[in-house]
Structures are given as structure tokens and as C-alpha cells.
Write a protein that holds these residues in place. Structure first.
Motif, PDB file in Angstrom:
ATOM      1  N   ALA A  11      47.352  32.817  42.319  1.00 17.76           N
ATOM      2  CA  ALA A  11      46.103  33.477  41.940  1.00 17.76           C
ATOM      3  C   ALA A  11      45.781  34.628  42.851  1.00 17.76           C
ATOM      4  N   ALA A  12      46.446  34.696  44.000  1.00 16.87           N
ATOM      5  CA  ALA A  12      46.180  35.789  44.927  1.00 16.87           C
ATOM      6  C   ALA A  12      47.017  37.013  44.643  1.00 16.87           C
ATOM      7  N   VAL A  13      48.044  36.885  43.812  1.00 12.66           N
ATOM      8  CA  VAL A  13      48.835  38.056  43.410  1.00 12.66           C
ATOM      9  C   VAL A  13      47.998  38.846  42.413  1.00 12.66           C
ATOM     10  N   THR A  14      48.397  40.049  42.082  1.00 18.67           N
ATOM     11  CA  THR A  14      47.711  40.709  40.976  1.00 18.67           C
ATOM     12  C   THR A  14      47.732  39.700  39.854  1.00 18.67           C
ATOM     13  N   GLY A  40      33.191  35.731  43.021  1.00 14.00           N
ATOM     14  CA  GLY A  40      33.312  34.425  42.385  1.00 14.00           C
ATOM     15  C   GLY A  40      33.417  34.486  40.877  1.00 14.00           C
ATOM     16  N   LEU A  41      33.399  35.694  40.295  1.00 13.19           N
ATOM     17  CA  LEU A  41      33.452  35.825  38.841  1.00 13.19           C
ATOM     18  C   LEU A  41      34.797  35.360  38.284  1.00 13.19           C
ATOM     19  N   PHE A  42      34.751  34.680  37.166  1.00 10.51           N
ATOM     20  CA  PHE A  42      35.946  34.200  36.473  1.00 10.51           C
ATOM     21  C   PHE A  42      36.880  35.374  36.189  1.00 10.51           C
ATOM     22  N   ASN A  43      38.154  35.155  36.394  1.00 10.75           N
ATOM     23  CA  ASN A  43      39.167  36.172  36.114  1.00 10.75           C
ATOM     24  C   ASN A  43      39.511  36.116  34.631  1.00 10.75           C
ATOM     25  N   SER A  76      38.616  35.116  45.883  1.00 13.07           N
ATOM     26  CA  SER A  76      39.551  34.841  44.799  1.00 13.07           C
ATOM     27  C   SER A  76      39.818  36.127  44.041  1.00 13.07           C
ATOM     28  N   TYR A  77      41.088  36.444  43.875  1.00 12.47           N
ATOM     29  CA  TYR A  77      41.507  37.681  43.201  1.00 12.47           C
ATOM     30  C   TYR A  77      41.117  37.617  41.732  1.00 12.47           C
ATOM     31  N   SER A  78      40.331  38.586  41.267  1.00 14.54           N
ATOM     32  CA  SER A  78      39.851  38.579  39.892  1.00 14.54           C
ATOM     33  C   SER A  78      39.820  39.983  39.326  1.00 14.54           C
ATOM     34  N   ASN A  79      40.540  40.191  38.238  1.00 14.85           N
ATOM     35  CA  ASN A  79      40.521  41.485  37.564  1.00 14.85           C
ATOM     36  C   ASN A  79      39.125  41.872  37.095  1.00 14.85           C
ATOM     37  N   THR A  80      38.300  40.873  36.840  1.00 19.73           N
ATOM     38  CA  THR A  80      36.928  41.120  36.383  1.00 19.73           C
ATOM     39  C   THR A  80      36.173  42.026  37.345  1.00 19.73           C
ATOM     40  N   ASN A  81      36.393  41.850  38.635  1.00 23.19           N
ATOM     41  CA  ASN A  81      35.699  42.651  39.640  1.00 23.19           C
ATOM     42  C   ASN A  81      35.935  44.143  39.423  1.00 23.19           C
ATOM     43  N   TYR A  82      37.163  44.508  39.132  1.00 26.47           N
ATOM     44  CA  TYR A  82      37.506  45.932  39.043  1.00 26.47           C
ATOM     45  C   TYR A  82      37.203  46.522  37.668  1.00 26.47           C
ATOM     46  N   THR A  83      37.176  45.692  36.632  1.00 23.17           N
ATOM     47  CA  THR A  83      36.693  46.199  35.352  1.00 23.17           C
ATOM     48  C   THR A  83      35.185  46.438  35.433  1.00 23.17           C
ATOM     49  N   LEU A  84      34.479  45.578  36.171  1.00 26.65           N
ATOM     50  CA  LEU A  84      33.051  45.823  36.439  1.00 26.65           C
ATOM     51  C   LEU A  84      32.870  47.100  37.247  1.00 26.65           C
ATOM     52  N   ASP A 134      38.159  44.499  59.033  1.00 26.71           N
ATOM     53  CA  ASP A 134      37.778  43.092  58.879  1.00 26.71           C
ATOM     54  C   ASP A 134      38.189  42.503  57.527  1.00 26.71           C
ATOM     55  N   PRO A 135      39.468  42.524  57.176  1.00 28.26           N
ATOM     56  CA  PRO A 135      39.894  41.950  55.896  1.00 28.26           C
ATOM     57  C   PRO A 135      39.614  40.449  55.849  1.00 28.26           C
ATOM     58  N   ASP A 136      39.390  39.930  54.663  1.00 24.54           N
ATOM     59  CA  ASP A 136      38.997  38.531  54.486  1.00 24.54           C
ATOM     60  C   ASP A 136      40.153  37.592  54.842  1.00 24.54           C
ATOM     61  N   PRO A 137      39.979  36.724  55.852  1.00 26.56           N
ATOM     62  CA  PRO A 137      41.077  35.821  56.235  1.00 26.56           C
ATOM     63  C   PRO A 137      41.422  34.804  55.164  1.00 26.56           C
ATOM     64  N   ARG A 138      40.502  34.541  54.246  1.00 23.06           N
ATOM     65  CA  ARG A 138      40.770  33.581  53.170  1.00 23.06           C
ATOM     66  C   ARG A 138      41.719  34.148  52.122  1.00 23.06           C
ATOM     67  N   SER A 139      42.005  35.441  52.204  1.00 21.71           N
ATOM     68  CA  SER A 139      42.876  36.088  51.226  1.00 21.71           C
ATOM     69  C   SER A 139      44.313  36.218  51.711  1.00 21.71           C
ATOM     70  N   GLU A 140      44.651  35.590  52.802  1.00 24.28           N
ATOM     71  CA  GLU A 140      45.974  35.766  53.411  1.00 24.28           C
ATOM     72  C   GLU A 140      47.095  35.499  52.410  1.00 24.28           C
ATOM     73  N   SER A 141      48.064  36.420  52.357  1.00 20.34           N
ATOM     74  CA  SER A 141      49.141  36.347  51.381  1.00 20.34           C
ATOM     75  C   SER A 141      50.334  37.136  51.900  1.00 20.34           C
TER      76      SER A 141
END
Length: 419
Positions: free
Chosen positions: A29-32, A162-165, A218-226, A332-339
Motif C-alpha cells: 500500500a505504500a507503493v504508488t 486518512g482518506l480511502f484510496n 497511508s499512500y492514497s491517490n485520493t489525496n492528489y486528485t483532491l 522531516d519526512p514521516d517515519p511511518r512511511s518508511e519504504s
């Protein structure tokens, strides 16, 4: 660009490249989102490859790296590098199945989620102009959508909303909540379907949020369409028009476009393929044509390795944004997104390649639902860059092994070679 803004937030941590790559594939889920959906099914070819086509000085190390990627099973690869030794561009493999010709050195390709860095730059230009507040509620700009008022512009660009992808959610316990089909025969049968950005966002809003705004990543395409809708609402112009006016024309990016419903790759390009299961049979189809309105603002753009390199270098050197906002993108990148790409900032990842390599490297890779992969890396000062396109063919390979191996090879070849 000075990297002290990273150090100021705490000790620098090194992520061993290959270990990070494997860890990355364990968190799809962290990949594109498109690549996450496709990772189990996308495949390449191990067909005999012609010698790499090259431009610029001879770089046997790079020629070997891209040839090894083809030998591992991908159909083709185009790579462009700029470093202290100058400029180099090359390709290896085949332009299309059944062809002896190598991919064009600067052919067009679907760049997938590399689009997100372009979109983030547009939004931050509006921030620089005082027309958008980075920590302002998105609902204040788009009241008609009924968004949670706690979601800020920063949360969109950082994937903290937190928006659904809308292309589907994959949870750690194995639960899958489907969205718009993004791989296999289901995607293939609908690959020319047109979507409106607001339609995509409303689909996401009809599903439960993954978490409370700002409490997780959480990586979500919804964020960038918004973010696309935000640009259009604030400027009164289409996203494509603003992209052309603010980024493409000023930088002379003649090979880059926002395609909308256009499904063809214009001009010279390599072909990408999807190998998918249809009942008890495996089939292969050319997916060079695909309508990526399903990833509006999040993964729909077309470009070239040269244009992507020019864009990323210009961004990091302050030609598109004030220096403070450029630094904000990787501070300050988000440490929870480590990939395997590093940790996520605002529209880009921050990867520490360690003291034996180039140190901090910024990146945003991507993939449409099938056929293609896009790589974009640079040091923060833009002095060393890597851009690439990968194409899949017809051989049954394990992309979960081949993709990280290819990525590790290229990153090491460019950012860990001190000669």
C-alpha cells in the motif's frame, strides 16, 4: 540545496538499499497505488536484447546496469543520468515484442505517480502566492465535497489525511477493500473508461476513512486528485492549463503532457505489456494505450526521461518554488512511511543512501496500472540525477523480486559510484 533541515530534526538514519527494497515490497500500500495493485501480476520478458543505444560519453558501468535489468526479465529500459562526469542517456532491451530495435533513448512513457511531485509543486506555488494555506482546511476551499474539516492541505500532500484510496485499500491483516479496478483482466476490460476527478473523490468519500486525519500515514491517490480539484477551484482554470502555464512552458518540457482522456502515447515510445490470467489461460496484451483519467492528478501524466530530469532539477534548484518551500518538501519526512523509496515528505520521498553513497537522495517513482515503471531521483542540490522508464513484456517473472533488484542496481550505479 542544503540538507541541514533534515539533520536538524534528529540523527540521520541509513537505510541499506537492498534491505529497504525488500521491506518496501512487503508493504504494497505504500507503493504508488497502481504499482501496489499490479505488483503480483505485472510481468516482463527475457527475450534476447540488442545492445544498448546510448548518447553522451561512454559509461560501461551504466550500460552494464541497464543490460542486467533486461537480462532479469524486463522488456526494455530507458535511463538518463547527470552527475559530475556529465550527461549520459541509454536504453537496452526491445522497443516492443517481436522487434530487434532498442527502446528510444528519450521516448515518451506513462510516468504514473511521478505525477504527484508535479501536482505538489502546483499546490505549493499557490501557497507561495498566498492563495492557499499549507495548514488550512481543504474543506474551506472545496466546501461542496463535505470533507472532514480537520484535513489540511499539508495532509493531502503528505498522505496523512486518512482518506480511502479510490483504487483500493490493502490492510495489514490482509483485508482488501476494492475500489476502481486497477489490475488484471478487470482493469484491462475497462482501461479506456473515462473518470471525472470529482467522481473519483466522491467514491473515496463514500468509504470509511482509514484513520483519523493527521494520526497516521497511508499512500492514497485520493489525496492528489483532491489536490487537482484544489488547484482548479483556487485558480479558476483547469489543472492541465495550470500545469502548462506554470511548469511545462517555462521549463520547455515539450515532451510532457496531462493527457486527460487521451489514451495514446504520442511520438516515439516503447511498448508495455500486461500478462494476465483469463480463466485457466495466460494472455499478453499491449497496454501502451490506456486512459489514465482514473489517476487524475495522482498518476496520469506522460513525459520523457529528459523532461522529468529537467523538471526535478529545476524544482530543487529553486526555479519553480522559493527555497524555503522546496526545503519544506523534504524536511522531516514521516517515519511511518518508511519504504524502499525512503520516507515521504510533501510530494517526494527522502532516502538516505548512507555515507558510502551520496547521502540524502530525493525521489518519486511511479507506475500506471500496467506495462510501465518510472524512476526519478536526485540529490537535493540537483547535481546528480537519475530518471528512467521500465517496460514489461510477456515473460512470467516475479516482479516482487525483479523490480527491487533493478531499482537497487540503478540507484547504486548512480549514487554509490565515487569514481
Amino acid at each position: 540545496m542544503n540538507t541541514s533541515v533534515l539533520a536538524a530534526k534528529g540523527p540521520r538514519r541509513t537505510y541499506p538499499l537492498l534491505t529497504g527494497l525488500r521491506r518496501r515490497l512487503a508493504r504494497p500500500a505504500a507503493v504508488t497505488a497502481a504499482l501496489a495493485l499490479a505488483s503480483a501480476l505485472l510481468t516482463g520478458t527475457a527475450a534476447a536484447a540488442p545492445a544498448a543505444a546510448t548518447a553522451g560519453q561512454d559509461r560501461p558501468d551504466l550500460r552494464q546496469a541497464i543490460q542486467e535489468i533486461v537480462d532479469d526479465g524486463l522488456l526494455g529500459v530507458q535511463v538518463r543520468v547527470h552527475d559530475e562526469r556529465g550527461d549520459w542517456a541509454g536504453s537496452a532491451g526491445a522497443r516492443k515484442l517481436g522487434s530487434a530495435a532498442a527502446p528510444p533513448v528519450n521516448g515518451r512513457y506513462w510516468i504514473g505517480s511521478t505525477t504527484k511531485t508535479f501536482t505538489a509543486t502546483l499546490v505549493l506555488q499557490l501557497v507561495a502566492e498566498g492563495r492557499v494555506g499549507l495548514d488550512s482546511p481543504v474543506a474551506g476551499y472545496l466546501p461542496e465535497l463535505g470533507l472532514d474539516p480537520r484535513i489540511t492541505v499539508r495532509m493531502l500532500l503528505r498522505h496523512n489525511s486518512g482518506l480511502f484510496n479510490y483504487t483500493g485499500e490493502y490492510y495489514p491483516d490482509g483485508t482488501v477493500v476494492p475500489g476502481i479496478p486497477g489490475t488484471g483482466k478487470e482493469w484491462l476490460d475497462h482501461r479506456f473508461t473515462s473518470y471525472h476527478p470529482e467522481e473519483l473523490v466522491r467514491l473515496a468519500l463514500s468509504k470509511p476513512a482509514r484513520f483519523e486525519p493527521g494520526t497516521n500515514w497511508s499512500y492514497s491517490n485520493t489525496n492528489y486528485t483532491l489536490a487537482l480539484l484544489l488547484v482548479e477551484k483556487v485558480t479558476g482554470h483547469s489543472y492541465a492549463e495550470e500545469m502548462r502555464r506554470r511548469i511545462l512552458r517555462p521549463l520547455g518540457l515539450t515532451g510532457t503532457l496531462v493527457p486527460g482522456d487521451q489514451s495514446r502515447l504520442p511520438g516515439p515510445h516503447a511498448h508495455g505489456y500486461l500478462r494476465y490470467q483469463d480463466g485457466d489461460q495466460w494472455r499478453v496484451v499491449d497496454v501502451s494505450r490506456q486512459n489514465l483519467s482514473m489517476l487524475a492528478g495522482a498518476g496520469d501524466m506522460i513525459s520523457t526521461t529528459k523532461d522529468v530530469q529537467t523538471f526535478f532539477t529545476a524544482l530543487l534548484r529553486g526555479r519553480l518554488l522559493p527555497a524555503a518551500l522546496v526545503a519544506e518538501m523534504y524536511r522531516d519526512p514521516d517515519p511511518r512511511s518508511e519504504s524502499l523509496y525512503g520516507r515521504y515528505g510533501l510530494g517526494m520521498y527522502v532516502l538516505d543512501t548512507g555515507p558510502d553513497c551520496a547521502g540524502v537522495v530525493l525521489d518519486h517513482n511511479g507506475s500506471p496500472p500496467a506495462g510501465y515503471g518510472s524512476l526519478m531521483y536526485s540529490t537535493p542540490d540537483g547535481s546528480r540525477t537519475l530518471t528512467a522508464s521500465l517496460t514489461m513484456g510477456d515473460a512470467a517473472i516475479d516482479l516482487g523480486t525483479v523490480f527491487p533488484k533493478a531499482l537497487d542496481r540503478l540507484v547504486k550505479a548512480v549514487f554509490c559510484d565515487k569514481r
